[in-house]
Design an enzyme around this catalytic site. Structure first.
Site, short mmCIF file in Angstrom:
data_model
loop_
_atom_site.label_atom_id
_atom_site.label_comp_id
_atom_site.label_asym_id
_atom_site.label_seq_id
_atom_site.Cartn_x
_atom_site.Cartn_y
_atom_site.Cartn_z
N CYS A 79 42.64 35.49 50.85
CA CYS A 79 43.64 34.52 50.43
C CYS A 79 43.73 33.38 51.45
O CYS A 79 42.78 32.64 51.63
CB CYS A 79 44.98 35.22 50.18
SG CYS A 79 46.13 34.20 49.21
N HIS A 183 43.24 38.84 45.94
CA HIS A 183 43.68 39.95 46.78
C HIS A 183 42.96 41.23 46.36
O HIS A 183 43.36 41.87 45.39
CB HIS A 183 45.19 40.16 46.65
CG HIS A 183 45.99 39.10 47.34
ND1 HIS A 183 46.35 39.18 48.66
CD2 HIS A 183 46.49 37.93 46.88
CE1 HIS A 183 47.05 38.11 49.00
NE2 HIS A 183 47.14 37.33 47.93
N GLU A 185 43.10 44.08 47.70
CA GLU A 185 44.01 45.23 47.85
C GLU A 185 44.99 45.35 46.69
O GLU A 185 45.67 46.37 46.56
CB GLU A 185 44.76 45.15 49.18
CG GLU A 185 45.89 44.14 49.26
CD GLU A 185 45.47 42.69 49.47
OE1 GLU A 185 46.35 41.85 49.68
OE2 GLU A 185 44.25 42.39 49.42
#
Length: 202
Positions: A79, A183, A185
């Site tokens: 990001c 992202h 994750e």
């Protein structure tokens, strides 16, 4: 868990969620803002949430440490961390980045009825399917984004492309340096696969 990935703590970023993602992908993770620990890392993640100039200011004296480390070990920017890899950003005026990947960070142009930030699930299209970071991914996959600015770079450094108002580089690469605008994750099985691929590079 033989491999350890160092997550840089410079005061901005979802450090714990990135740490959980790295651990779920099969490595141990260390969160640190210590230059010596970063310099000794086997692999580095530069996360980040917030404004570009704040990120660069907060990184401060670690800039040189990060740039030097990438000559030896792989780095993944996530990001804002990806955007900081670029030469510069026009967010809140012109600001210099780390200069590890050529290009500039630009704001999405205004289009009536289209929201900025770009938030939610969107497609990444593989531009360099033979790169180890995206090994095993389909030509198009869905991942999770939250951003108002995008990386404007050349095809040479573009790993995947995404369309939102304009086509933009949703992941980038140069030598040992990788960046993803989305992202991983928060991107389910695909994000986990990408993190595993990064760990395999370590």
């Amino acid at each position: 868990m033989g491999k350890n990935v160092t997550i840089i703590d410079y005061g901005l970023g979802n450090l714990r969620s990135v740490m959980r993602g790295i651990e779920a992908a099969g490595a141990s993770a260390t969160i640190t803002g210590n230059a010596e620990e970063i310099a000794a890392a086997d692999g580095i993640v530069l996360p980040g949430v917030g404004a570009f100039h704040e990120g660069m200011d907060q990184l401060g004296s670690l800039k040189g440490t990060v740039c030097a480390a990438t000559r030896e070990v792989p780095l993944l920017g996530i990001c804002l961390g990806m955007q900081m890899l670029m030469d510069s950003s026009e967010e809140h005026g012109m600001h210099q980045g780390l200069g590890l990947i050529p290009g500039r960070v630009r704001r999405f142009p205004h289009v009536p009825g289209v929201k900025v930030p770009h938030m939610g699930w969107n497609t990444i299209r593989l531009d360099k399917g033979n790169n180890p970071l995206v090994s095993g991914l389909a030509p198009e996959e869905y991942v999770y984004f939250v951003h108002s600015y995008y990386a404007d770079t050349t095809p040479e450094y573009t790993l995947t492309t995404t369309e939102y108002i304009v086509p933009f580089a949703s992941s980038i690469v140069r030598d040992n340096v990788y960046g993803v605008q989305f992202h991983p994750e928060k991107s389910g099985a695909i994000g986990l696969k990408l993190l595993r691929n990064f760990i395999d590079l370590v």
